[in-house]
Each structure stands twice: as C-alpha cells, then as structure tokens.
Design a protein around this motif. Sequence first.
Motif, PDB file in Angstrom:
ATOM      1  N   ILE A  38       0.863  -1.174   0.000  1.00 46.64           N
ATOM      2  CA  ILE A  38       0.000   0.000   0.000  1.00 46.64           C
ATOM      3  C   ILE A  38       0.905   1.231   0.000  1.00 46.64           C
ATOM      4  O   ILE A  38       1.733   1.384   0.897  1.00 46.64           O
ATOM      5  CB  ILE A  38      -0.938  -0.010   1.221  1.00 46.64           C
ATOM      6  N   PRO A  39       0.783   2.097  -1.033  1.00 44.94           N
ATOM      7  CA  PRO A  39       1.667   3.268  -1.101  1.00 44.94           C
ATOM      8  C   PRO A  39       1.549   4.135   0.146  1.00 44.94           C
ATOM      9  O   PRO A  39       0.489   4.208   0.743  1.00 44.94           O
ATOM     10  CB  PRO A  39       1.160   4.032  -2.329  1.00 44.94           C
ATOM     11  N   THR A  40       2.618   4.734   0.557  1.00 47.51           N
ATOM     12  CA  THR A  40       3.866   4.833  -0.140  1.00 47.51           C
ATOM     13  C   THR A  40       4.865   3.798   0.398  1.00 47.51           C
ATOM     14  O   THR A  40       5.437   3.022  -0.369  1.00 47.51           O
ATOM     15  CB  THR A  40       4.442   6.257   0.036  1.00 47.51           C
ATOM     16  N   LEU A  66      -1.028  -1.395  -4.487  1.00 46.86           N
ATOM     17  CA  LEU A  66      -2.473  -1.220  -4.446  1.00 46.86           C
ATOM     18  C   LEU A  66      -2.784   0.123  -3.794  1.00 46.86           C
ATOM     19  O   LEU A  66      -2.695   0.266  -2.584  1.00 46.86           O
ATOM     20  CB  LEU A  66      -3.120  -2.354  -3.642  1.00 46.86           C
ATOM     21  N   ASP A  67      -3.117   1.115  -4.633  1.00 45.36           N
ATOM     22  CA  ASP A  67      -3.454   2.425  -4.085  1.00 45.36           C
ATOM     23  C   ASP A  67      -4.887   2.395  -3.565  1.00 45.36           C
ATOM     24  O   ASP A  67      -5.790   1.919  -4.244  1.00 45.36           O
ATOM     25  CB  ASP A  67      -3.310   3.527  -5.128  1.00 45.36           C
ATOM     26  N   VAL A  68      -5.092   2.925  -2.360  1.00 46.75           N
ATOM     27  CA  VAL A  68      -6.408   2.868  -1.720  1.00 46.75           C
ATOM     28  C   VAL A  68      -7.015   4.254  -1.530  1.00 46.75           C
ATOM     29  O   VAL A  68      -8.092   4.378  -0.935  1.00 46.75           O
ATOM     30  CB  VAL A  68      -6.326   2.138  -0.357  1.00 46.75           C
ATOM     31  N   THR A  69      -6.375   5.278  -2.041  1.00 43.96           N
ATOM     32  CA  THR A  69      -6.792   6.659  -1.768  1.00 43.96           C
ATOM     33  C   THR A  69      -8.272   6.886  -2.027  1.00 43.96           C
ATOM     34  O   THR A  69      -8.983   7.411  -1.176  1.00 43.96           O
ATOM     35  CB  THR A  69      -5.957   7.646  -2.619  1.00 43.96           C
ATOM     36  N   PRO A  83      -3.287  10.276  -5.682  1.00 43.34           N
ATOM     37  CA  PRO A  83      -3.328   8.822  -5.873  1.00 43.34           C
ATOM     38  C   PRO A  83      -2.050   8.326  -6.553  1.00 43.34           C
ATOM     39  O   PRO A  83      -1.495   8.989  -7.421  1.00 43.34           O
ATOM     40  CB  PRO A  83      -4.546   8.616  -6.780  1.00 43.34           C
ATOM     41  N   GLN A  84      -1.595   7.179  -6.113  1.00 44.32           N
ATOM     42  CA  GLN A  84      -0.408   6.535  -6.667  1.00 44.32           C
ATOM     43  C   GLN A  84      -0.881   5.452  -7.641  1.00 44.32           C
ATOM     44  O   GLN A  84      -2.019   4.989  -7.553  1.00 44.32           O
ATOM     45  CB  GLN A  84       0.419   5.903  -5.544  1.00 44.32           C
ATOM     46  N   PRO A  85      -0.006   5.025  -8.533  1.00 44.15           N
ATOM     47  CA  PRO A  85      -0.436   3.971  -9.467  1.00 44.15           C
ATOM     48  C   PRO A  85      -0.668   2.640  -8.749  1.00 44.15           C
ATOM     49  O   PRO A  85       0.058   2.294  -7.829  1.00 44.15           O
ATOM     50  CB  PRO A  85       0.718   3.866 -10.459  1.00 44.15           C
ATOM     51  N   SER A 110      -7.234   2.283   6.301  1.00 41.82           N
ATOM     52  CA  SER A 110      -6.494   2.022   5.054  1.00 41.82           C
ATOM     53  C   SER A 110      -6.671   0.576   4.615  1.00 41.82           C
ATOM     54  O   SER A 110      -6.812   0.290   3.419  1.00 41.82           O
ATOM     55  CB  SER A 110      -4.997   2.303   5.231  1.00 41.82           C
ATOM     56  N   ILE A 111      -6.685  -0.329   5.573  1.00 39.43           N
ATOM     57  CA  ILE A 111      -6.822  -1.745   5.237  1.00 39.43           C
ATOM     58  C   ILE A 111      -8.242  -2.042   4.762  1.00 39.43           C
ATOM     59  O   ILE A 111      -8.445  -2.810   3.822  1.00 39.43           O
ATOM     60  CB  ILE A 111      -6.429  -2.633   6.437  1.00 39.43           C
ATOM     61  N   ARG A 112      -9.230  -1.433   5.387  1.00 41.88           N
ATOM     62  CA  ARG A 112     -10.611  -1.600   4.911  1.00 41.88           C
ATOM     63  C   ARG A 112     -10.722  -1.108   3.473  1.00 41.88           C
ATOM     64  O   ARG A 112     -11.318  -1.749   2.617  1.00 41.88           O
ATOM     65  CB  ARG A 112     -11.609  -0.832   5.800  1.00 41.88           C
ATOM     66  N   ALA A 113     -10.087   0.027   3.197  1.00 41.57           N
ATOM     67  CA  ALA A 113     -10.086   0.561   1.829  1.00 41.57           C
ATOM     68  C   ALA A 113      -9.366  -0.397   0.881  1.00 41.57           C
ATOM     69  O   ALA A 113      -9.796  -0.597  -0.262  1.00 41.57           O
ATOM     70  CB  ALA A 113      -9.432   1.940   1.810  1.00 41.57           C
ATOM     71  N   ALA A 114      -8.283  -1.009   1.341  1.00 40.98           N
ATOM     72  CA  ALA A 114      -7.537  -1.961   0.507  1.00 40.98           C
ATOM     73  C   ALA A 114      -8.393  -3.177   0.181  1.00 40.98           C
ATOM     74  O   ALA A 114      -8.361  -3.690  -0.943  1.00 40.98           O
ATOM     75  CB  ALA A 114      -6.249  -2.385   1.209  1.00 40.98           C
TER      76      ALA A 114
END
Length: 176
Positions: A38-40, A66-69, A83-85, A110-114
């Motif tokens: 997860i970036p960064t 895996l960007d989750v923004t 957002p990162q690629p 962040s993990i929920r978003a992932a």
Amino acid sequence: MSTRIVLHDADIARALTRITHEILESNKGADDLVILGIPTRGVTLADRIAGLVAGVSGVTVPVGALDVTMYRDDLHRHPTRTPQPTSIPAGGIDGKTVVLVDDVLFSGRSIRAALDALGDIGRPAAVRLAILIDRGHRELPIRPDFVGKNLPSSSAERVNVHLTEIDGAEEVTIES
C-alpha cells in the motif's frame, strides 16, 4: 515536541526477515502468493519482503502496489493525497493468497479501503495482512496476520517510518 527512535535499521531488517518466514510458513511455501504494498512505504516494504521470499525459497513472488486513496471513507477528515499507481502482477490475484503490506496499522481504515480495492480487481483465495508497526487504536475490526513490532502509543503521538529508498534514512520514530 520530542522524537525518539524506536527501531533502527537492523531492527527493521530483523522484523522483515521474521515476517517473511512467517508468511512462508503460513502459506506452506511461496506457491500462489502475491504481495501487494500500500503506497507509499508499504510498496517499498513489499518489494523487500518479495526479495527475502526469493532468497529463502528460491521462488520469485509477484509483487505490486495497491493504491487505496479513492476507497478511503475518511477523505473529508484528512487532506487528499495524490493517488499513486496501482500495479497488479500479470497473473492477477484470482485464486491467489494476497499479502497486503503496509508500514503502520492504526485505525484500520487504510486496510478496509484496501479490501474494497481488492474486491474491484479480483477474487483472491485468501488475504493476509503484514504490518511493520502495529500501534493499536483500531476503529474497525482489523487484525494483522504478521507484525514486525507492536508499538503501543497514545493517539496524540505520531509514528513515522523512514526507509532509505524514500527518506534517505532507515528508522522508526515516535513523536510526542
């Protein structure tokens, strides 16, 4: 404000080596394993773990980001970052064991978003979570499978992971 170093470069290396061995033991080897950072800093840690997996098992494991923004539910409370690629390995994630890698686990958002982002990409057989620092204060029922260091902290404190590839230094600090 005071800053103290809680992990040095050797401590980080040891933690990543232990996480790598735990991943391989849990997965019974490196077959059907995909590592996504997860970036960064999670991307850098994922690359390092993939390198360690190859060194231990002799198997090159697919690694990606895996960007989750845009999947976060708290964008209104935090400044939006660029957002990162997202880069998913060519073989995809369907039917694979995906290990998500991040630097610090705090609220769990962040993990929920992932997990939401993964659902839009494919259907893994299993998802595991590897974290360098678990500092507690969960707001969601999320628990890491592999932890480098549990670091109980006050919610007013800030935990910073510095990695050579990004920051030019290798340490974990806590600011109070």
